[in-house]
Scaffold this motif. Sequence first.
Motif, PDB file in Angstrom:
ATOM      1  N   LEU A 149     -29.716 -22.264 -31.714  1.00  0.00           N
ATOM      2  CA  LEU A 149     -28.817 -22.265 -32.869  1.00  0.00           C
ATOM      3  C   LEU A 149     -28.845 -20.918 -33.573  1.00  0.00           C
ATOM      4  N   GLN A 150     -30.013 -20.323 -33.641  1.00  0.00           N
ATOM      5  CA  GLN A 150     -30.151 -19.010 -34.275  1.00  0.00           C
ATOM      6  C   GLN A 150     -29.268 -17.981 -33.575  1.00  0.00           C
ATOM      7  N   GLN A 151     -29.312 -17.931 -32.261  1.00  0.00           N
ATOM      8  CA  GLN A 151     -28.503 -16.971 -31.524  1.00  0.00           C
ATOM      9  C   GLN A 151     -27.021 -17.276 -31.660  1.00  0.00           C
ATOM     10  N   HIS A 152     -26.679 -18.566 -31.678  1.00  0.00           N
ATOM     11  CA  HIS A 152     -25.283 -18.964 -31.842  1.00  0.00           C
ATOM     12  C   HIS A 152     -24.749 -18.488 -33.195  1.00  0.00           C
ATOM     13  N   CYS A 153     -25.568 -18.617 -34.232  1.00  0.00           N
ATOM     14  CA  CYS A 153     -25.149 -18.174 -35.566  1.00  0.00           C
ATOM     15  C   CYS A 153     -24.988 -16.658 -35.618  1.00  0.00           C
ATOM     16  N   LEU A 154     -25.897 -15.935 -34.991  1.00  0.00           N
ATOM     17  CA  LEU A 154     -25.802 -14.475 -34.977  1.00  0.00           C
ATOM     18  C   LEU A 154     -24.540 -14.024 -34.247  1.00  0.00           C
ATOM     19  N   ASP A 155     -24.237 -14.676 -33.136  1.00  0.00           N
ATOM     20  CA  ASP A 155     -23.011 -14.333 -32.402  1.00  0.00           C
ATOM     21  C   ASP A 155     -21.780 -14.591 -33.266  1.00  0.00           C
ATOM     22  N   PHE A 156     -21.801 -15.686 -34.004  1.00  0.00           N
ATOM     23  CA  PHE A 156     -20.677 -16.037 -34.887  1.00  0.00           C
ATOM     24  C   PHE A 156     -20.522 -14.987 -35.979  1.00  0.00           C
ATOM     25  N   ILE A 157     -21.643 -14.577 -36.584  1.00  0.00           N
ATOM     26  CA  ILE A 157     -21.609 -13.581 -37.655  1.00  0.00           C
ATOM     27  C   ILE A 157     -21.074 -12.250 -37.138  1.00  0.00           C
ATOM     28  N   GLU A 158     -21.460 -11.892 -35.929  1.00  0.00           N
ATOM     29  CA  GLU A 158     -20.986 -10.638 -35.350  1.00  0.00           C
ATOM     30  C   GLU A 158     -19.470 -10.644 -35.144  1.00  0.00           C
ATOM     31  N   GLY A 159     -18.904 -11.826 -34.965  1.00  0.00           N
ATOM     32  CA  GLY A 159     -17.467 -11.912 -34.729  1.00  0.00           C
ATOM     33  C   GLY A 159     -16.619 -11.826 -35.979  1.00  0.00           C
ATOM     34  N   CYS A 160     -17.188 -12.146 -37.134  1.00  0.00           N
ATOM     35  CA  CYS A 160     -16.391 -12.133 -38.383  1.00  0.00           C
ATOM     36  C   CYS A 160     -17.262 -11.671 -39.551  1.00  0.00           C
ATOM     37  N   THR A 161     -17.938 -10.561 -39.357  1.00  0.00           N
ATOM     38  CA  THR A 161     -18.921 -10.085 -40.333  1.00  0.00           C
ATOM     39  C   THR A 161     -18.326  -9.826 -41.708  1.00  0.00           C
ATOM     40  N   ALA A 162     -17.147  -9.195 -41.739  1.00  0.00           N
ATOM     41  CA  ALA A 162     -16.548  -8.818 -43.026  1.00  0.00           C
ATOM     42  C   ALA A 162     -16.320 -10.033 -43.913  1.00  0.00           C
ATOM     43  N   ALA A 163     -15.959 -11.156 -43.317  1.00  0.00           N
ATOM     44  CA  ALA A 163     -15.752 -12.376 -44.099  1.00  0.00           C
ATOM     45  C   ALA A 163     -17.092 -13.011 -44.482  1.00  0.00           C
ATOM     46  N   VAL A 164     -18.047 -12.979 -43.571  1.00  0.00           N
ATOM     47  CA  VAL A 164     -19.343 -13.634 -43.808  1.00  0.00           C
ATOM     48  C   VAL A 164     -20.088 -12.987 -44.970  1.00  0.00           C
ATOM     49  N   VAL A 165     -20.055 -11.646 -45.072  1.00  0.00           N
ATOM     50  CA  VAL A 165     -20.827 -10.973 -46.120  1.00  0.00           C
ATOM     51  C   VAL A 165     -20.281 -11.247 -47.519  1.00  0.00           C
ATOM     52  N   GLN A 166     -19.113 -11.864 -47.602  1.00  0.00           N
ATOM     53  CA  GLN A 166     -18.541 -12.208 -48.908  1.00  0.00           C
ATOM     54  C   GLN A 166     -18.930 -13.611 -49.364  1.00  0.00           C
ATOM     55  N   THR A 167     -19.634 -14.352 -48.528  1.00  0.00           N
ATOM     56  CA  THR A 167     -19.929 -15.754 -48.844  1.00  0.00           C
ATOM     57  C   THR A 167     -21.183 -15.902 -49.700  1.00  0.00           C
ATOM     58  N   GLN A 168     -21.260 -17.044 -50.365  1.00  0.00           N
ATOM     59  CA  GLN A 168     -22.454 -17.365 -51.146  1.00  0.00           C
ATOM     60  C   GLN A 168     -23.661 -17.519 -50.232  1.00  0.00           C
ATOM     61  N   GLY A 169     -23.444 -18.079 -49.047  1.00  0.00           N
ATOM     62  CA  GLY A 169     -24.541 -18.256 -48.102  1.00  0.00           C
ATOM     63  C   GLY A 169     -25.193 -16.940 -47.725  1.00  0.00           C
ATOM     64  N   PHE A 170     -24.403 -15.879 -47.587  1.00  0.00           N
ATOM     65  CA  PHE A 170     -24.966 -14.563 -47.273  1.00  0.00           C
ATOM     66  C   PHE A 170     -25.890 -14.108 -48.391  1.00  0.00           C
ATOM     67  N   ARG A 171     -25.484 -14.332 -49.627  1.00  0.00           N
ATOM     68  CA  ARG A 171     -26.298 -13.890 -50.775  1.00  0.00           C
ATOM     69  C   ARG A 171     -27.566 -14.724 -50.940  1.00  0.00           C
ATOM     70  N   GLU A 172     -27.651 -15.845 -50.242  1.00  0.00           N
ATOM     71  CA  GLU A 172     -28.822 -16.711 -50.360  1.00  0.00           C
ATOM     72  C   GLU A 172     -29.765 -16.589 -49.163  1.00  0.00           C
ATOM     73  N   LEU A 173     -29.473 -15.676 -48.236  1.00  0.00           N
ATOM     74  CA  LEU A 173     -30.375 -15.457 -47.106  1.00  0.00           C
ATOM     75  C   LEU A 173     -31.719 -14.914 -47.590  1.00  0.00           C
ATOM     76  N   SER A 174     -32.777 -15.231 -46.854  1.00  0.00           N
ATOM     77  CA  SER A 174     -34.066 -14.614 -47.153  1.00  0.00           C
ATOM     78  C   SER A 174     -34.030 -13.157 -46.703  1.00  0.00           C
ATOM     79  N   ASP A 175     -34.946 -12.353 -47.208  1.00  0.00           N
ATOM     80  CA  ASP A 175     -34.956 -10.938 -46.847  1.00  0.00           C
ATOM     81  C   ASP A 175     -35.210 -10.737 -45.359  1.00  0.00           C
ATOM     82  N   VAL A 176     -36.069 -11.562 -44.777  1.00  0.00           N
ATOM     83  CA  VAL A 176     -36.397 -11.414 -43.353  1.00  0.00           C
ATOM     84  C   VAL A 176     -35.190 -11.752 -42.478  1.00  0.00           C
ATOM     85  N   VAL A 177     -34.478 -12.819 -42.816  1.00  0.00           N
ATOM     86  CA  VAL A 177     -33.311 -13.218 -42.020  1.00  0.00           C
ATOM     87  C   VAL A 177     -32.180 -12.209 -42.198  1.00  0.00           C
TER      88      VAL A 177
END
Length: 292
Positions: A149-177
């Motif tokens: 699942l981790q790799q699947h999520c990373l692949d998804f993020i790579e495909g639409c990064t500009a939209a993902v970095v605007q989400t609340q979920g991005f702002r709630e990631l841990s520093d390591v992730v």
Amino acid sequence: LQGDVSAFTAALRTLVNNPQFSDVMFVVGQEQQKVFAHRCVLACRCQAFRGMLSQAPVGSQDSSSSVPSQGPFILGNVQPEVFLAVIEFLYTNSVTLNSHIALEVLTSSVEYGLQDLCKLCVKFIKDTLSVEQVCEALQAAVTYGQFDLQQHCLDFIEGCTAAVVQTQGFRELSDVVLAQVLRSDRLAVDELDLVQAVREWAHVSSAVLERPVPEVAAVPVRELRLPLLAPSELVALESYNQQDLLIPVENIAAAWRAHALRRGSGVPSRLCRPRRGTRPRDHHRHLEPHTK
């Protein structure tokens, strides 16, 4: 020989949260919803429930009493809908999921040691992944060691990064992730936009954790590829940096040094590699050769 499995499952489904013939009750969530179950089903299907249901009654002087507690068992930290999904799985070996509860059911499946339920949750999350939920799913995947699942999520993020970095979920990631995301060469976003996204993430994390911005951002900031920025962009970055000290001065100095020497000397090679979404700048041709 085996009879009709669907008929068997349908019959057991009628027992889910059915007070008739039940012998144990749970009080679930802030709503204090009552959920009825049958201890023999829970105990034979789940080791965690077997231990819970085998506990001696509260106040009993004999911890080895053969008379199990009759409950009710108070489960205040789980949503009723999530708990009922777990109960449904224990009775029927199937589960009804939706995007609002899938991650929480995954959490419960890990807590209760239900590997088959965990696999079903992972499959559902992968099949229904969205821009708004991918970061939360990635955080859960890392937390619970779900590498597929981790790799699947990373692949998804790579495909639409500009939209993902605007989400609340991005702002709630841990520093390591977040740092793990930033290590990717395939992010579909320009480095200047990534710097801004990390700055917004850092201010949110600083407020939540009540720690200074430079402290909460120390790990992910090391993955920002500052040598990719043009001189005018570095000047603007220094101006912003005077306000929150997001980026260590030595990191900015290393980027200036790369410009002065017209090569990436002294800077880790990964920080000189343009990402998939990096906008070309004139000085990029002077950086160390890279593989796109």
